[in-house]
Write a protein that holds these residues in place. Sequence first.
Motif, mmCIF file in Angstrom:
data_model
loop_
_atom_site.group_PDB
_atom_site.id
_atom_site.type_symbol
_atom_site.label_atom_id
_atom_site.label_comp_id
_atom_site.label_asym_id
_atom_site.label_seq_id
_atom_site.Cartn_x
_atom_site.Cartn_y
_atom_site.Cartn_z
ATOM 1 N N VAL A 96 -4.366 9.690 -0.340
ATOM 2 C CA VAL A 96 -3.087 9.955 -0.994
ATOM 3 C C VAL A 96 -2.727 8.746 -1.856
ATOM 4 O O VAL A 96 -2.540 7.647 -1.338
ATOM 5 C CB VAL A 96 -1.965 10.207 0.036
ATOM 6 C CG1 VAL A 96 -0.667 10.590 -0.680
ATOM 7 C CG2 VAL A 96 -2.365 11.293 1.030
ATOM 8 N N GLY A 97 -2.634 8.937 -3.153
ATOM 9 C CA GLY A 97 -2.336 7.843 -4.049
ATOM 10 C C GLY A 97 -1.017 7.161 -3.717
ATOM 11 O O GLY A 97 0.003 7.818 -3.496
ATOM 12 N N GLY A 98 -1.038 5.827 -3.660
ATOM 13 C CA GLY A 98 0.167 5.041 -3.473
ATOM 14 C C GLY A 98 0.789 5.118 -2.094
ATOM 15 O O GLY A 98 1.951 4.721 -1.930
ATOM 16 N N GLU A 99 0.034 5.548 -1.101
ATOM 17 C CA GLU A 99 0.619 5.770 0.225
ATOM 18 C C GLU A 99 0.430 4.575 1.146
ATOM 19 O O GLU A 99 -0.663 4.020 1.241
ATOM 20 C CB GLU A 99 -0.021 7.006 0.878
ATOM 21 C CG GLU A 99 0.716 7.515 2.094
ATOM 22 C CD GLU A 99 2.110 8.020 1.754
ATOM 23 O OE1 GLU A 99 3.042 7.184 1.727
ATOM 24 O OE2 GLU A 99 2.247 9.226 1.510
ATOM 25 N N GLY A 142 -4.357 -0.288 1.369
ATOM 26 C CA GLY A 142 -3.729 -1.589 1.526
ATOM 27 C C GLY A 142 -2.850 -1.973 0.362
ATOM 28 O O GLY A 142 -1.941 -2.795 0.510
ATOM 29 N N GLU A 143 -3.097 -1.383 -0.808
ATOM 30 C CA GLU A 143 -2.353 -1.778 -1.987
ATOM 31 C C GLU A 143 -0.852 -1.478 -1.845
ATOM 32 O O GLU A 143 -0.006 -2.297 -2.226
ATOM 33 C CB GLU A 143 -2.928 -1.063 -3.220
ATOM 34 C CG GLU A 143 -4.354 -1.449 -3.564
ATOM 35 C CD GLU A 143 -5.420 -0.730 -2.748
ATOM 36 O OE1 GLU A 143 -6.602 -1.053 -2.911
ATOM 37 O OE2 GLU A 143 -5.062 0.156 -1.938
ATOM 38 N N ALA A 144 -0.523 -0.314 -1.307
ATOM 39 C CA ALA A 144 0.896 0.040 -1.140
ATOM 40 C C ALA A 144 1.593 -0.928 -0.197
ATOM 41 O O ALA A 144 2.749 -1.313 -0.427
ATOM 42 C CB ALA A 144 1.027 1.475 -0.625
ATOM 43 N N ASP A 145 0.902 -1.339 0.839
ATOM 44 C CA ASP A 145 1.507 -2.273 1.793
ATOM 45 C C ASP A 145 1.622 -3.675 1.220
ATOM 46 O O ASP A 145 2.541 -4.418 1.576
ATOM 47 C CB ASP A 145 0.712 -2.260 3.090
ATOM 48 C CG ASP A 145 0.891 -0.948 3.835
ATOM 49 O OD1 ASP A 145 1.847 -0.834 4.605
ATOM 50 O OD2 ASP A 145 0.087 -0.021 3.616
ATOM 51 N N LEU A 147 2.383 -4.202 -1.907
ATOM 52 C CA LEU A 147 3.591 -4.074 -2.715
ATOM 53 C C LEU A 147 4.844 -4.129 -1.848
ATOM 54 O O LEU A 147 5.818 -4.816 -2.182
ATOM 55 C CB LEU A 147 3.551 -2.762 -3.500
ATOM 56 C CG LEU A 147 4.835 -2.354 -4.228
ATOM 57 C CD1 LEU A 147 5.164 -3.355 -5.336
ATOM 58 C CD2 LEU A 147 4.708 -0.944 -4.788
ATOM 59 N N LEU A 148 4.815 -3.424 -0.730
ATOM 60 C CA LEU A 148 6.001 -3.313 0.117
ATOM 61 C C LEU A 148 6.291 -4.575 0.915
ATOM 62 O O LEU A 148 7.401 -4.749 1.424
ATOM 63 C CB LEU A 148 5.830 -2.134 1.076
ATOM 64 C CG LEU A 148 5.802 -0.741 0.419
ATOM 65 C CD1 LEU A 148 5.390 0.300 1.448
ATOM 66 C CD2 LEU A 148 7.146 -0.409 -0.195
ATOM 67 N N GLY A 149 5.289 -5.439 1.058
ATOM 68 C CA GLY A 149 5.478 -6.637 1.866
ATOM 69 C C GLY A 149 5.287 -6.387 3.347
ATOM 70 O O GLY A 149 5.932 -7.035 4.181
ATOM 71 N N THR A 150 4.401 -5.470 3.683
ATOM 72 C CA THR A 150 4.045 -5.282 5.090
ATOM 73 C C THR A 150 3.404 -6.566 5.604
ATOM 74 O O THR A 150 2.512 -7.128 4.961
ATOM 75 C CB THR A 150 3.070 -4.107 5.256
ATOM 76 O OG1 THR A 150 3.659 -2.933 4.698
ATOM 77 C CG2 THR A 150 2.742 -3.868 6.716
ATOM 78 N N GLY A 151 3.832 -7.034 6.773
ATOM 79 C CA GLY A 151 3.325 -8.285 7.299
ATOM 80 C C GLY A 151 1.922 -8.171 7.857
ATOM 81 O O GLY A 151 1.464 -7.079 8.229
ATOM 82 N N PRO A 200 4.125 -12.282 1.675
ATOM 83 C CA PRO A 200 3.497 -12.146 0.360
ATOM 84 C C PRO A 200 2.298 -11.214 0.416
ATOM 85 O O PRO A 200 1.711 -10.966 1.486
ATOM 86 C CB PRO A 200 3.092 -13.576 0.016
ATOM 87 C CG PRO A 200 3.001 -14.279 1.327
ATOM 88 C CD PRO A 200 4.037 -13.654 2.203
ATOM 89 N N SER A 201 1.913 -10.698 -0.743
ATOM 90 C CA SER A 201 0.895 -9.647 -0.810
ATOM 91 C C SER A 201 -0.461 -10.074 -0.262
ATOM 92 O O SER A 201 -1.244 -9.235 0.190
ATOM 93 C CB SER A 201 0.741 -9.186 -2.257
ATOM 94 O OG SER A 201 0.370 -10.276 -3.090
#
Length: 406
Positions: A96-99, A142-145, A147-151, A200-201
């Motif tokens: 799913v794109g961007g998920e 991983g890219e969406a996370d 962006l979101l700042g998932t730790g 940070p990303s």
Amino acid sequence: MTTSHPPVPEYDLEHFIATGQSLAIGAQGAPALATPLQRTLMYDTGIRALGKQPQALVDAFEAEVETCLSGFAHWLGRLRPVSRPAHRTIVSAVGVGGEEIANLQRDTPPYRDIVEQVRWARAEAQRRGLTYRVSALALMQGEADALLGTGLVGYRAQVALLQRTLEADLQAVTGVTRPIPMFLYQTASHGRYAGTALHPSVEIPLAHWQEARDNPNLHLVAPMYPFPYADGLHLTNHGYRWYGHYLAKSIAHWLTTGEKWRPLEPTRARQRDSVRVGVDFHVPVPPLRFDTSLVRQLDDGMNGFELYDQTGRVPISHTRIVDGTQVELVAARALSGAVTVGYGLTPVNQMNCDDTGRFLAWNAGPASGVRGTLCDSDRSASDLSDMHGNRYALANYCVIFRLPCD
């Protein structure tokens, strides 16, 4: 952590499933390439299977875009000869794109698609009188996370949870209780995203490496910086096919030896004196080498390495390979306090961040993104060629890492 199991026995139908974000489904990978495939099947709805209900298994081919799964199936067939006359590989991609990863977990639509499609495939195998199992999972996410700042800690837990629950649910559906490992890529596009001040990303590629290092059910295939990108975020069609070869190499290692695949990665960093630091590496095919034929040297000439002490980043004056499995870094000034080694951490030339937390002018890849030139001496190459007519080289490049010194 290294965990060994007996080599995986052959089944008539062996299913390999990719899940994750847009890279799992070959976004921007047009046009599809005529990748030669033998003894490889897909659902009649296509390799990209999100939201689809299969009715039959047919010979696999790519339509519109090239996913990594054709390059994977092609190279796996050359690395892992099989003896069962009925043996076929099944490939499917549910991305799913961007998920973000939290929205790929149990009881989400993509997760349910995987389970229900496997349920159908097992029933089809039984109808044909064939044995069937899901052999491995590939996570491209991983890219969406970033962006979101998932730790880092939270993301590691989410990856481990996804592997664990998918394994349990697919074992229950198939009746085969052997492990179903998950093979990760390591994102190298964190320069596109700011993340947050707290997270940070760069924490996402570090989480990929650390969780795969410590979790016996997760394998890190390769960092993504050596592959060609279409738009600075998604791969080209050749990039996907090329990465599929690395996925095949790591999965074939697991299938044929029962041993965990380990990429080129550091094992220990030690401060030797006031300016010298040594880093030991696990090297799949020794010796180590610096190679700029594929990945461009960075502006500072230090092959992707970074040094930090209690005052911040420290300039490096020299990097050299020692005894084939170590790299020595020489700082341009005396080191002070706790020292940390980094590799591929810091994006350069990001330009301006927009109001969504993206650096749109920054592009991942072997010439412009976060990267390094350290690789091993695996000189093997594919029988397939890139857009320039060169065979895909298969050396193992070093993971993105941050490691404190002893």
